[in-house]
Design an enzyme around this catalytic site. Structure first.
Site, PDB file in Angstrom:
ATOM      1  N   GLY A 191       3.143   7.582   3.256  1.00  0.00           N
ATOM      2  CA  GLY A 191       4.200   7.072   2.983  1.00  0.00           C
ATOM      3  C   GLY A 191       3.732   5.516   2.316  1.00  0.00           C
ATOM      4  O   GLY A 191       2.975   5.554   1.394  1.00  0.00           O
ATOM      5  N   ASP A 243     -10.798   9.293   8.750  1.00  0.00           N
ATOM      6  CA  ASP A 243     -10.614   9.078   7.588  1.00  0.00           C
ATOM      7  C   ASP A 243     -11.630   7.588   7.047  1.00  0.00           C
ATOM      8  O   ASP A 243     -10.928   6.709   6.416  1.00  0.00           O
ATOM      9  CB  ASP A 243      -9.097   8.775   6.949  1.00  0.00           C
ATOM     10  CG  ASP A 243      -8.917   8.690   5.679  1.00  0.00           C
ATOM     11  OD1 ASP A 243      -9.678   9.325   4.855  1.00  0.00           O
ATOM     12  OD2 ASP A 243      -7.630   8.606   5.224  1.00  0.00           O
ATOM     13  N   GLY A 298       0.809  -0.922   0.102  1.00  0.00           N
ATOM     14  CA  GLY A 298       0.037   0.104   0.044  1.00  0.00           C
ATOM     15  C   GLY A 298       1.043   1.258   0.050  1.00  0.00           C
ATOM     16  O   GLY A 298       1.989   1.226   0.486  1.00  0.00           O
ATOM     17  N   VAL A 351       3.296   1.058   2.965  1.00  0.00           N
ATOM     18  CA  VAL A 351       2.983  -0.038   3.898  1.00  0.00           C
ATOM     19  C   VAL A 351       3.725  -1.361   3.281  1.00  0.00           C
ATOM     20  O   VAL A 351       3.340  -1.723   2.225  1.00  0.00           O
ATOM     21  CB  VAL A 351       1.427  -0.291   4.318  1.00  0.00           C
ATOM     22  CG1 VAL A 351       1.293  -1.656   5.041  1.00  0.00           C
ATOM     23  CG2 VAL A 351       0.906   0.790   4.935  1.00  0.00           C
ATOM     24  N   LYS A 364       4.070   0.024   8.625  1.00  0.00           N
ATOM     25  CA  LYS A 364       3.700   1.428   8.227  1.00  0.00           C
ATOM     26  C   LYS A 364       4.799   2.419   8.251  1.00  0.00           C
ATOM     27  O   LYS A 364       5.381   2.656   9.347  1.00  0.00           O
ATOM     28  CB  LYS A 364       2.528   2.103   8.764  1.00  0.00           C
ATOM     29  CG  LYS A 364       1.954   3.144   8.258  1.00  0.00           C
ATOM     30  CD  LYS A 364       0.620   3.498   8.875  1.00  0.00           C
ATOM     31  CE  LYS A 364      -0.156   4.539   8.214  1.00  0.00           C
ATOM     32  NZ  LYS A 364      -1.209   5.040   8.774  1.00  0.00           N
ATOM     33  N   GLY A 423       0.573   5.840   0.099  1.00  0.00           N
ATOM     34  CA  GLY A 423      -0.458   7.186   0.047  1.00  0.00           C
ATOM     35  C   GLY A 423       0.462   8.266   0.428  1.00  0.00           C
ATOM     36  O   GLY A 423       1.589   8.296   0.252  1.00  0.00           O
ATOM     37  N   GLY A 424      -0.279   9.254   0.972  1.00  0.00           N
ATOM     38  CA  GLY A 424       0.459  10.385   1.298  1.00  0.00           C
ATOM     39  C   GLY A 424       1.420  10.640   2.412  1.00  0.00           C
ATOM     40  O   GLY A 424       2.400  10.973   2.408  1.00  0.00           O
TER      41      GLY A 424
END
Length: 724
Positions: A408, A522, A403, A410, A424, A405-406
Site C-alpha cells: 500500500g 525484509d 512511500g 505511507v 501506513k 509498495g506492494g
C-alpha cells in the site's frame, strides 16, 4: 492511574514554586518580573526589581520595604507613586506641599519654595492638575524652571470658613489656577501678606500645592491644619510618553519602536511624543513585545450585542440570525417563513447525516472488534481513531504520500499535538490473517524500544484494514542517499561505517534481545531510514515473524521480501532463519561499498548481479576499483577491506556458515570505534590488531576455505520497495 497522580502532583509543585519565587503570569508585565509593589500595580513599560523589567531607565521605579513589612513604590526619591495608568498614560505621585506658618508670638516656620523637575518622558498634566492655595492670608505662585510661564492665586477670609468637599475654591479660604501644557518643571512659592496676624486664631498656616482636581477633597485641608512631618502631600498627575518623537520616525526605527503587535501609535494630548494603544477588537498591554490579543466578543454578550449566533473573528465578531430568522444579528432578528421551510429541509438532511454517522460508527465498532481492539486496547499501544488520522494526513492527500509498495502507501501526517507521524495504509488484507497471531505480533512490535528501530506509535482498528502509525523519520531512506549522487551524507567512509554499525545493532537487538526474538524478513537499504541527525533506523516489519521458544527457523507458506536481497537458501527451502537477515544485511553492506543496486545495469546496458560483481572484484584483488567513494588514508583502506570481508562472510550461500548478527554488530562496532579514535591518533599497530587476520588474508588475495564457497543466484526482474 499512578502516573496521572504523579503528573497532578508535579503540576501542584510547579505552581507552589512559582508562588514562592514570585514569578508571574500577569499579562501586563514581562515574564518573571514583579507585578506590584504594595497596593500599586506596575505594568510594563514601567518595571521594578530588575532593569530588564522596564523599557528603559526612564521607566524603572524603586520599591522599598518599611520596618513593618509594607512596600512602597517611588517614582522619584521624594515622590511616592500611587497609581499607574496605561490607558490614560499617567502616573499619580505624591508631592510635598509648600507651607507658611506663624505662631501668636510672630515665630515663623515655612517650606515656602518647592522646585520640581521631571525626566524627558514626563510632563505635568494641565488637564488634571490645578495650583491650589489654602489659607486666609496666602499668596501662591508657580513658574517653570525656564521662567517662560508664571501664574498666581490669592486666598483671603472675611470670617471663619469651613472647608468641605463641596467648597468652590474661588478665593475664600481657597484659590486655584491652571497650568499650561508641556510643563516639565515647576517652582511653587507661598507667601503671607500680614503674617496671619488678623486670622491666626483659626488659620495659623497657609499651604500651596499642585493637586489632581478630580481627587482634591478640601475637607482634608481645614484652616486649622498645621504641617505634618513628611505627610503633607498632594496627588499630582504626571503624563508620560513612550518616546519624544513622531510616530513616523518611531516606526522607521524598528529597534526602538515601543509598540507591540496589533497596536497603533498615537500622539499624546500634551504634544510631547507618542503612546501606544491596542487596535480595535484587541486587548492587552500594547508596550509588550507580544502586543495585544484578540478579544473574543462572543464571551461577553453583556458588552457586545448579538441576537443570533455569535462567531468571533480576528479584531471583531460576526452575528448571524438563527435559521428561520432574518436581519442584522447585532441589531435584531425577525421571523422569516421561507427560511423556516428551508430550515426544515436542512433539518431533514441533518437527520439523514446523523443516521449515516450512526451507521458509520457501528461499522467502525465492528471493525475495531474484528481487528482485535478488545485485546489491544489493554496493551501498551496507542489506539488512534480513523477521523484523527484522516485529518492528520489531509484525507490521505497525494502530496502527503512519502512511500509506496506492494502493501500500500505511507503518508506523512501531523497530529493535533503537532507530532509528525508516518501512517501506513494497506491496499487490502486477507481477513484470515487477522487472528490472534496478528494481535500478538502488534503487541510485541509496539514494545520494541531501541534507538535504531523505527518506533510503532500506535494503530487504528476502525478501518477494514488496520492502519499502522510510526514515528516520522525526516531524512528518507539509506537507498536514496546511496543512489542519489547529490546527497553528501555518504561522502565519507566514517558515515557509511557508522550507519552500517547502527543498522547491525538494531538487527542484533531484534535477534538477541527482543522477547520473543524477531526475524525482520525484509532487510534492505530502503528499509533503513535516516533521522534528522542521520542516525540509522530499521523500519518496516510487514514481513517480520516472531520466533517461539526453542524454534530456530520458520517454514514460510509463501516467500516474502525483496528480490536481490533474499537469502538463496530461504528461496530454495522456504526456511526463514535469523541467518536470512544476515544474508540480506550482507547485500546492504555491498550496496554501501559499491553504490550499486542488487540488480543494476552495467555500462553495456545488461543486467548484472551485484553479488557476482562484488565477488569477482575480490577475486581479482580489485576491491578499491569498485568503491563508490574514496578512502581518506591507509587506516580507512584497512577498515574497508575488513567490512568487505565481513560482507563476503554474510553472503555465504550456506546459512550455518554465516556469522550471527551479534558477531556482525560487534565487528562493525570495533571498526567504528577505531575509526573515531583515528581522528586523534594514528596507530598502525592498533589498526592491524583491530582488523585481525581477515585484513591480512584479504591483502594476500587468499581464497576462503572450501566450506565457505558460495553459490550466487541472480534474478532478472524488478523488486518492490516498502518504506516508512
Amino acid at each position: 492511574m499512578i502516573l496521572q497522580k504523579r503528573r497532578v502532583f508535579l503540576v501542584m509543585m510547579l505552581l507552589l514554586v512559582a508562588a514562592v519565587t514570585g514569578a508571574t503570569a500577569n499579562p501586563d508585565v514581562r515574564d518573571g518580573c514583579q507585578e506590584r509593589c504594595g497596593d500599586v500595580i506596575v505594568p510594563y513599560p514601567f518595571g521594578i526589581g530588575e532593569q530588564r523589567c522596564a523599557m528603559n531607565e526612564n521607566f524603572f521605579l524603586n520599591c522599598t520595604s518599611t520596618d513593618d513589612g509594607h512596600h512602597e513604590l517611588w517614582f522619584r526619591e521624594d515622590m511616592p507613586a500611587r497609581n499607574i495608568s496605561l490607558l490614560n498614560g499617567t502616573v499619580t505621585v505624591g508631592i510635598l506641599a509648600s507651607f507658611d506658618c506663624y505662631d501668636k508670638s510672630g515665630g515663623q516656620s515655612r517650606l515656602f519654595n518647592q522646585s520640581i523637575s521631571l525626566g524627558p518622558a514626563y510632563t505635568f498634566s494641565d488637564s488634571r492638575n490645578m495650583l491650589t492655595a489654602v489659607g486666609c492670608d496666602t499668596a501662591a505662585t508657580v513658574t517653570n524652571k525656564e521662567e517662560t510661564f508664571g501664574a498666581a492665586c490669592f486666598s483671603f477670609c472675611t470670617g471663619n470658613v469651613t472647608m468641605s468637599k463641596n467648597n468652590s475654591c474661588l478665593g475664600s479660604g481657597c484659590c486655584q489656577t491652571s497650568i499650561p501644557k508641556g510643563l516639565k518643571s515647576l517652582d511653587i512659592t507661598i507667601e503671607s501678606f500680614n503674617n496671619h496676624e488678623d486670622v491666626s486664631a483659626f488659620n495659623p498656616c497657609g499651604f500651596a500645592f499642585l493637586e489632581d482636581k478630580d481627587s482634591l477633597d478640601l475637607s482634608d485641608w481645614p484652616l486649622s491644619r498645621t504641617p505634618k512631618q513628611n505627610n503633607d502631600t498632594s496627588n499630582v498627575v504626571i503624563e508620560w510618553v513612550a518616546q519624544n518623537e513622531t510616530c513616523e520616525n518611531a516606526r522607521a526605527n524598528k529597534s526602538s519602536y515601543a509598540c507591540g503587535i496589533n497596536t497603533n501609535c498615537y500622539y499624546s494630548d500634551n504634544g510631547q511624543g507618542y503612546r501606544c494603544a491596542c487596535n480595535a477588537g484587541f486587548e492587552g498591554n500594547p508596550y509588550l513585545e507580544q502586543g495585544c490579543q484578540d478579544i473574543d466578543e462572543c464571551e461577553y454578550p453583556e458588552k457586545y450585542t448579538c441576537y443570533g449566533k455569535c462567531h468571533n473573528t480576528i479584531g471583531n465578531y460576526e452575528c448571524k440570525c438563527f435559521l428561520g430568522m432574518r436581519g442584522d444579528g447585532k441589531g435584531g432578528c425577525q421571523f422569516n417563513t421561507i427560511i423556516a421551510v428551508i430550515g426544515a429541509i436542512v433539518s431533514l438532511v441533518i437527520i439523514c447525516l446523523l443516521l449515516f454517522m450512526i451507521l458509520s460508527k457501528r461499522r467502525k465498532d465492528r471493525n475495531f472488534r474484528e481487528n482485535g481492539g478488545t485485546v489491544l486496547k489493554h496493551q501498551r499501544v496507542r489506539i488512534f481513531s480513523e477521523a484523527e488520522l484522516t485529518k492528520a494526513t489531509d484525507k490521505y492527500d497525494d502530496d502527503k504520500k512519502i512511500g509506496e509498495g506492494g502493501f500500500g502507501s505511507v503518508y506523512k501526517g501531523v497530529l493535533a499535538d503537532n507530532t509528525v507521524v508516518a501512517v501506513k495504509k494497506s491496499k487490502g488484507v486477507d481477513k484470515a490473517q487477522m487472528n490472534e497471531d496478528f494481535q500478538h505480533e502488534i503487541c510485541v512490535v509496539s514494545q520494541v524500544n531501541h534507538k535504531n528501530v523505527v518506533k510503532l506509535l500506535g494503530l487504528c482498528l476502525e478501518t477494514k484494514v488496520p492502519l499502522l502509525v510510526y514515528e516520522f523519520i525526516s531524512n528518507g531512506t539509506l537507498s536514496k542517499h546511496i543512489h542519489d549522487k547529490r546527497s553528501q551524507v555518504l561522502a565519507s567512509w566514517s558515515n557509511r561505517l557508522r550507519i552500517a554499525s547502527e543498522a547491525a545493532l538494531a538487527l542484533d537487538y531484534l535477534h538477541s534481545l527482543a522477547d520473543p526474538p524477531v526475524i525482520h524478513g525484509d532487510v534492505k537499504s530502503v528499509n533503513i531510514l535516516l533521522d534528522d541527525k542521520y542516525t540509522a533506523k530499521v523500519a518496516d516489519f510487514g514481513a517480520s515473524v516472531l520466533i517461539s521458544p526453542g524454534q530456530t527457523n520458520i517454514l514460510a507458506t509463501k516467500i516474502q521480501g525483496t528480490l536481490g536481497y533474499l537469502d538463496p537458501e530461504y528461496l530454495m527451502t522456504g526456511d526463514l532463519t535469523e541467518k536470512s537477515d544476515v544474508y540480506s544485511f550482507g547485500v546492504v553492506l555491498v550496496e554501501l561499498l559499491t553504490g550499486e543496486k542488487p540488480n543494476s545495469n552495467a555500462k553495456s546496458g545488461n543486467k548484472r548481479n551485484i553479488i557476482q560483481y562484488f565477488n569477482s572484484a575480490l577475486e581479482n584483488n580489485d576491491l578499491f576499483g569498485i568503491l563508490d567513494f574514496q578512502a581518506a588514508d591507509e587506516a580507512e583502506m584497512n577498515e574497508i577491506e575488513a567490512v568487505a570481508e565481513l560482507a563476503k562472510r554474510c553472503l555465504n550461500s550456506v546459512g550455518v556458515n554465516r556469522p550471527s548478527m551479534k558477531e556482525v554488530s560487534e565487528e562493525l562496532a570495533k571498526l567504528k570505534a577505531f575509526n573515531q579514535k583515528s581522528w586523534t591518533q594514528q596507530n598502525s599497530d592498533e589498526t592491524e590488531y583491530l582488523l585481525g587476520k581477515s585484513s591480512q588474508s584479504f591483502r594476500n588475495n587468499a581464497s576462503p576455505p572450501t566450506s565457505q564457497s558460495q553459490t550466487v543466484i541472480s534474478f532478472e526482474f524488478e523488486n518492490y520497495t516498502d518504506s516508512i
